[in-house]
Write an enzyme that holds these catalytic residues in place. Structure first.
Site, PDB file in Angstrom:
ATOM      1  CG  HIS A 160      -1.997  -1.023   1.183  1.00 48.85           C
ATOM      2  ND1 HIS A 160      -2.851  -1.196   0.117  1.00 48.85           N
ATOM      3  CD2 HIS A 160      -2.337  -1.976   2.099  1.00 48.85           C
ATOM      4  CE1 HIS A 160      -3.676  -2.192   0.372  1.00 48.85           C
ATOM      5  NE2 HIS A 160      -3.382  -2.685   1.566  1.00 48.85           N
ATOM      6  CG  ASP A 196      -2.883  -8.363   0.556  1.00 44.04           C
ATOM      7  OD1 ASP A 196      -2.072  -8.611   1.459  1.00 44.04           O
ATOM      8  OD2 ASP A 196      -3.958  -7.759   0.751  1.00 44.04           O
ATOM      9  CG  HIS A 198      -6.758  -5.331   1.651  1.00 40.53           C
ATOM     10  ND1 HIS A 198      -6.288  -6.282   2.548  1.00 40.53           N
ATOM     11  CD2 HIS A 198      -7.955  -4.906   2.131  1.00 40.53           C
ATOM     12  CE1 HIS A 198      -7.166  -6.416   3.529  1.00 40.53           C
ATOM     13  NE2 HIS A 198      -8.179  -5.600   3.305  1.00 40.53           N
ATOM     14  CG  ASP A 285      -5.118 -10.202   3.037  1.00 40.30           C
ATOM     15  OD1 ASP A 285      -4.756 -10.718   1.963  1.00 40.30           O
ATOM     16  OD2 ASP A 285      -4.983  -8.977   3.263  1.00 40.30           O
TER      17      ASP A 285
END
Length: 344
Positions: A160, A196, A198, A285
């Site tokens: 991120h 991931d 996200h 995740d």
């Protein structure tokens, strides 16, 4: 497969994060790494190797020098301002205040460089962040020296982190830094595949106008999933980077059958790009019981997609990202690596 690891990650221990409007114990905490190390040992993987120390030259090719300087000094400035708690951003240059002037006030400065409010800064944060960068670069060095694969067990994660912003528990973009190091050492085409839950917004932003690093991300649709504002399928690159960015946003509740179709689509693009080396932003995740995600992968699925990645036949660097179902993070992470090893 060699694992690179630094115990300096334990220097970063924040007290809380903001989640659903409340201060809660952080989901990104040191126990994540403990479970992975335990599972690596249980499965007979080699003992992790300590990181080498690297300077900031490669970091400065990925992140702005002003931003890196901020990360190095923010905690001391926070203390100098009279604060004693962890630093949590609470003010941003919003759409109505699009200032490009970096403020001198430390609270405003934190907000200037933050993309969200869930990521606190504490004592030891820079030391842990810098060590995670070294872990990624050390693992990349093993690839450069001829290893077929390596695992950079980084904490904090990085995908991120944008050119000059932190958030989503990320400060320096470990995968992007590793990719840049690979580019600087003989690999002309690097693919970064982010698995991931996200979206890898920081990785996308860093390479969005480049044609030497291809970015691909399979993630929750930004309509409902953090970081919300990037990761749509129509984001395909800009300038020289047009056609080198691929996003696969998926609906909430996606199972492995749906997810693996996107994985195969990403393989098609990696092959078309003629990638010479592959970096995997390894977030687990996507697991069905992860507390801050909405996909439905099961533990056996991680082994299967590790095998599928290996069929690409590329030198592969795995860089640890997210995964917050603490009891299962070790099993799921090592399943990916073991699946890869079973083919490679």
């Amino acid at each position: 497969m060699k694992t690179i690891y630094s115990d300096k990650h334990t220097l970063r221990q924040v007290k809380a994060e903001i989640h659903n409007g409340e201060l809660v114990p952080p989901f990104e905490r040191k126990e994540r790494i403990d479970y992975i190390l335990k599972e690596l040992n249980k499965r007979g993987f080699d003992k992790p190797i300590s990181e080498q120390a690297f300077n900031l030259d490669t970091v400065h090719k990925v992140h702005s020098k002003d931003y890196v300087n901020f990360l190095q000094n923010v905690w001391q400035k926070w203390l100098n301002a009279g604060h004693t708690c962890d630093a949590i951003p609470n003010i941003w240059p919003s759409r109505s205040m699009p200032s490009k002037i970096i403020p001198s006030n430390i609270e405003a400065q934190i907000g200037y460089y933050a993309l969200a409010a869930e990521t606190a800064i504490s004592s030891g944060t820079w030391q842990a962040v810098n060590a995670a960068k070294d872990v990624a670069l050390t693992a990349a060095e093993h690839i450069i020296q001829g290893e077929k694969s390596a695992f950079a067990l980084c904490r904090p994660p990085g995908h991120h982190a944008a050119h000059d912003q932190f958030g989503g528990y990320c400060f320096l973009n470990n995968a992007a830094i590793a990719a840049q190091h690979l580019r600087d050492n003989g690999y002309s085409k690097v693919s970064i595949l982010d698995v991931d839950y996200h979206h890898g917004n920081g990785t996308q932003q860093i390479f969005y106008r480049r044609n030497d690093v291809q970015t691909l991300s399979i993630h929750g649709d930004p309509d409902f999933a953090f970081p919300y504002f990037l990761g749509h399928a129509n984001e395909t690159g800009d300038d020289a980077g047009v056609g080198h960015c691929f996003n696969y946003p998926l609906p909430a509740g996606s199972d492995y059958q749906t997810w693996s179709l996107a994985l195969e689509q990403s393989f098609t693009q990696i092959k078309a790009f003629n990638a010479e080396v592959l970096v995997i932003s390894l977030g687990v995740d996507t697991f069905e019981d992860d507390p801050i995600s909405a996909f439905k992968l099961r533990s056996d699925d991680f082994f299967d997609y590790g095998k599928r990645i290996a069929t690409l036949g590329l030198p592969t660097l795995f860089v640890m990202e997210g995964g917050y179902a603490v009891e299962q993070i070790g099993i799921n992470t090592v399943n990916v690596l073991a699946g890869f090893n079973s083919i490679s």
